[in-house]
Scaffold this motif. Structure first.
Motif, PDB file in Angstrom:
ATOM      1  N   LEU A   3     -51.980 146.008 133.138  1.00  0.00           N
ATOM      2  CA  LEU A   3     -53.594 146.164 132.974  1.00  0.00           C
ATOM      3  C   LEU A   3     -53.746 147.021 131.913  1.00  0.00           C
ATOM      4  N   ASP A   4     -54.652 146.666 131.229  1.00  0.00           N
ATOM      5  CA  ASP A   4     -55.435 147.416 130.066  1.00  0.00           C
ATOM      6  C   ASP A   4     -56.502 148.090 130.806  1.00  0.00           C
ATOM      7  N   ALA A   5     -56.258 149.437 130.987  1.00  0.00           N
ATOM      8  CA  ALA A   5     -57.444 150.293 131.644  1.00  0.00           C
ATOM      9  C   ALA A   5     -58.546 150.908 130.671  1.00  0.00           C
ATOM     10  N   HIS A   6     -58.747 150.281 129.839  1.00  0.00           N
ATOM     11  CA  HIS A   6     -59.929 151.028 128.822  1.00  0.00           C
ATOM     12  C   HIS A   6     -60.037 150.033 127.819  1.00  0.00           C
ATOM     13  N   GLN A   7     -61.157 149.358 127.753  1.00  0.00           N
ATOM     14  CA  GLN A   7     -61.840 148.319 126.692  1.00  0.00           C
ATOM     15  C   GLN A   7     -63.253 148.275 126.828  1.00  0.00           C
TER      16      GLN A   7
END
Length: 276
Positions: A3-7
């Motif tokens: 997961l990319d937790a911040h975009q």
């Protein structure tokens, strides 16, 4: 799950996004899920968490609409006015949205004592009643207030965005280190490994510039309370998505498989309560 937790996503508007300065011209355009989806696939990232940039409920609903239309958007961090006397009712309303995981306020734009204000603390206190989390967006000068804030709210899940934005460009680390370690002493606080390249020298940063700051947060939070975030598209002013991912991947390459899985998705999945 990785997961990319911040975009972020936005339809660029020069007034609404006035924080995007002329020096950040590269991101003065629209950035939507269609743009990010390709990058995630190329970088073996299975999902992402979209985080607010506008302080309006309309922004929250905009992001929820995008999440409904794109399965890889696994969660949304939105905004409500925690100082509003009707904040409980607003949180109750937003609790109907399955992909809404938490909320954020752009505290970095507020006075350093903002997080100590009673009305704001009382508003955020309601989050635990709806099982929502809170993203802490601050500068190092606000770390002391953040520690007080967190100390008042032991039942709320917190995550610090962008390591609280240490001044990587100049190499300043001592005071930030003290503050971030104090914040990490609270067990309900996690930290996003995100936004680092934009705190470094945009044109000349090297992965080694990030290492001292990564060392601090690994020591402070351990690998069970850290999560990767790209901060795309803001990161583009200093680095492409792959460069951001590769720099973090290199740092953690000597960690155990379990620790790497935690940082690359498992911690974010648990924190934001994302179903497999």
């Amino acid at each position: 799950m990785t997961l990319d937790a911040h975009q972020h996503f936005w339809n660029y508007d020069s007034l609404r996004h006035e924080w995007i300065t002329p020096q950040m011209a590269k991101i003065r355009q629209d950035f939507m899920p269609e743009d990010l989806g390709t990058l995630l696939r190329k970088n073996d990232i299975e999902g992402c968490v979209a985080v607010q940039v506008d302080q309006t409920e309309e922004e929250t609903l905009f992001l929820l609409g995008l999440a409904d239309a794109h399965d890889f958007v696994k969660g949304v961090v939105g905004w409500v006015d925690f100082r509003d006397e009707n904040v409980y009712k607003r949180l109750d309303y937003f609790s109907q949205f399955e992909k809404l995981k938490g909320f954020r306020h752009i505290v970095q734009a507020e006075p350093d004592d903002f997080l100590t204000r009673t009305d704001f603390v009382q508003g955020v206190r309601h989050l635990s009643e709806f099982d929502f989390s809170y993203d802490i967006l601050i500068y190092p000068s606000q770390l002391a207030a953040a520690a007080f804030f967190v100390s008042q709210l032991p039942d709320v899940r917190f995550v610090v965005d962008h390591l609280a934005k240490p001044d990587i460009r100049t190499g300043a680390i001592a005071e930030w280190s003290k503050g971030i370690k104090r914040l990490a002493s609270f067990p309900n606080v996690s930290c996003k490994i995100s936004g680092m390249v934009t705190e470094a020298d945009w044109q000349h940063w090297q992965p080694s510039d990030l290492t001292p700051y990564l060392d601090v947060v690994v020591e402070a939070f351990g690998t069970q309370r850290l999560m990767f975030g790209s901060d795309w598209p803001v990161c583009l002013v200093a680095a492409e998505y792959k460069q951001v991912k590769d720099s973090i991947n290199t740092y953690f390459s000597t960690f155990s498989a379990t620790e790497q899985q935690a940082v690359w998705g498992e911690n974010a999945r648990k924190f934001y309560k994302i179903e497999l």
